[in-house]
Structure formats: structure tokens, C-alpha cells
Design a protein around this motif. Structure first.
Motif, PDB file in Angstrom:
ATOM      1  N   VAL A 120       0.589  -1.251  -9.267  1.00 53.04           N
ATOM      2  CA  VAL A 120       0.051  -0.269  -8.312  1.00 53.04           C
ATOM      3  C   VAL A 120       1.139   0.611  -7.704  1.00 53.04           C
ATOM      4  N   GLN A 137      -0.245   4.335   0.474  1.00 55.26           N
ATOM      5  CA  GLN A 137       0.365   3.044   0.159  1.00 55.26           C
ATOM      6  C   GLN A 137      -0.547   1.887   0.560  1.00 55.26           C
ATOM      7  N   ARG A 140      -3.120   1.400  -2.082  1.00 54.68           N
ATOM      8  CA  ARG A 140      -2.559   0.672  -3.219  1.00 54.68           C
ATOM      9  C   ARG A 140      -2.450  -0.821  -2.889  1.00 54.68           C
ATOM     10  N   LEU A 163      -5.191   8.426  -2.923  1.00 54.19           N
ATOM     11  CA  LEU A 163      -4.223   8.227  -3.998  1.00 54.19           C
ATOM     12  C   LEU A 163      -3.808   9.574  -4.593  1.00 54.19           C
ATOM     13  N   MET A 167      -1.325   8.244  -9.514  1.00 54.58           N
ATOM     14  CA  MET A 167      -1.890   6.923  -9.287  1.00 54.58           C
ATOM     15  C   MET A 167      -3.356   6.872  -9.675  1.00 54.58           C
TER      16      MET A 167
END
Length: 226
Positions: A120, A137, A140, A163, A167
């Protein structure tokens, strides 16, 4: 045996339905994306699937049994990420993931945690406290919390939120890998590229009803069902 089965499932609040009745069978290794405009009941449907609220009518079962969030066997087989920030207080990102993995009986929990952190893209933040992470973050990190533990059914509510583009592409690959490993995946999304990247069927919710579109039934049309 199907991983998830919805039969004329009607969901809502205070006796008021927020979307049409839904019937759906999700097999191991199958991916279904719930799509529709805001307010069409996508999140409410997922919460009901997870046993977090009672249906207005109809039934929902997982692995041949009525869904009961209190049942240990159900919790052991179902991983989810909703739009909630939930983490253990006072521990780092990596410590939280290791505790989650160990709590679910994962051998070599530390090794698995490091692999998932890499998947991730937050390896460098393993020593951080969750509340110090940026919103992207933290998203994730929540995804990692689901991926670090065993699961036969993965339920995600708009996992692409917050994201970046790179990602989101990686997320599509991760969800496709989940399905290839035999996990049933159900997620709500507004992202056409995530939908296409996972090869998902699309369950479109609208005032006109719930319509399931297979990827090969309507190529190039799914983007219009939002």
C-alpha cells in the motif's frame, strides 16, 4: 457455496428505504462494484451486508449463514474498510497492523505486515502514529488493516477516496489479486478506472431499480452508470 447472497434486500433508516431491493449472489473470486449517484444507498447497503444495521426486509447471508456481526466465525472471514478511521490508541502504524494480524492468527505477523505496508506504499510510515498521517496515508493504513488479516470476503466503501492516481491503479491490482486468490470482493466506487481495472461486474443502484451489469455485457457503458 456462495460467499454472499442478498435476496430482495431492502435497506434504509426509520422504515424508509434508501435504494431499491437488491438480489445478488457473490461467488468466491468474484468482484462486484456498487455504483450510482450520491444518495442512492451504496454505503447503507454495505453496512447492512456487514451486519452493522438491520435490513428493512429481505435477507442477507454469508457463507450459507445469516449475517451476524457478533458471530466470531463471520468476523474471522470478513474484512472491511468503511469511511471510518479506526485504530488502536497509543501504538504505531506497524504495531497496529501486527496486533491485527496476530489477533487473527496470522503466522509471521511481522513479515506479513511489512509486505502489506509495501503493497500500500507506506513502508516509510510504519513507525508513525496513525493520527499523524495525512488523509491519503490514513486511507492506505485502513486498507492495510484489511489486507493484513485472513479474509474470504472483502467489503470496501469507496476505497479510492483520498488516494492519488498511482495508488488507485495499485489498488485495482490489489483487488484483482484478491479475487485471483479466491476472495469475494464487494466495493462501492465512483471511479471508472478502478471499476475497469478490477474487471468487476457493476451493481447499479437508482430510483429505477438495481441492475447488475457484467463486464462483457456492456463494454464501454459502465462509465455512464454513475
Amino acid at each position: 457455496m456462495s460467499s454472499l447472497e442478498l435476496s430482495d434486500l431492502l435497506v434504509g433508516y426509520g422504515g424508509n428505504a434508501v435504494c431499491p431491493p437488491v438480489s445478488l449472489t457473490l461467488a468466491p473470486g468474484e468482484v462486484v462494484a456498487v455504483i450510482g449517484t450520491n444518495g442512492t444507498g451504496k454505503s447503507t447497503l454495505l453496512r447492512t451486508v456487514l451486519g452493522l444495521q438491520e435490513p428493512l426486509s429481505g435477507t442477507v447471508s454469508a457463507f450459507g449463514r445469516a449475517v451476524d456481526e457478533r458471530e466470531r466465525g463471520f468476523r474471522a472471514r470478513v474484512a472491511s474498510v468503511l469511511d471510518d478511521d479506526a485504530f488502536f490508541p497509543g501504538v504505531t502504524v506497524r504495531e497496529h497492523l501486527v496486533l491485527t494480524a496476530r489477533g487473527h492468527g496470522v503466522p509471521d505477523a511481522g513479515v506479513v505486515t511489512d509486505q502489506v505496508l509495501d503493497h500500500v506504499g507506506i513502508t516509510g510510515h510504519g513507525g508513525a502514529m496513525p493520527h499523524t498521517l495525512s488523509s491519503g496515508q490514513r486511507r492506505r493504513f485502513l486498507l492495510a488493516s484489511a489486507l493484513v488479516r485472513p479474509r474470504d470476503l472483502l467489503v470496501l466503501d469507496e476505497p479510492e477516496q483520498r488516494l492519488d492516481t498511482a495508488m488507485r491503479a495499485r489498488l485495482a491490482d490489489l483487488l484483482r489479486a484478491e479475487a485471483d486468490a479466491g476472495t469475494a470482493v464487494l466495493f462501492a466506487t465512483h471511479d471508472d478506472r478502478l471499476l475497469a481495472g478490477t474487471g468487476a461486474s457493476a451493481l447499479h443502484l437508482s430510483d429505477d431499480g438495481a441492475v447488475l451489469l457484467r463486464p462483457d455485457d456492456a463494454p464501454g457503458v459502465l462509465a455512464g452508470f454513475r
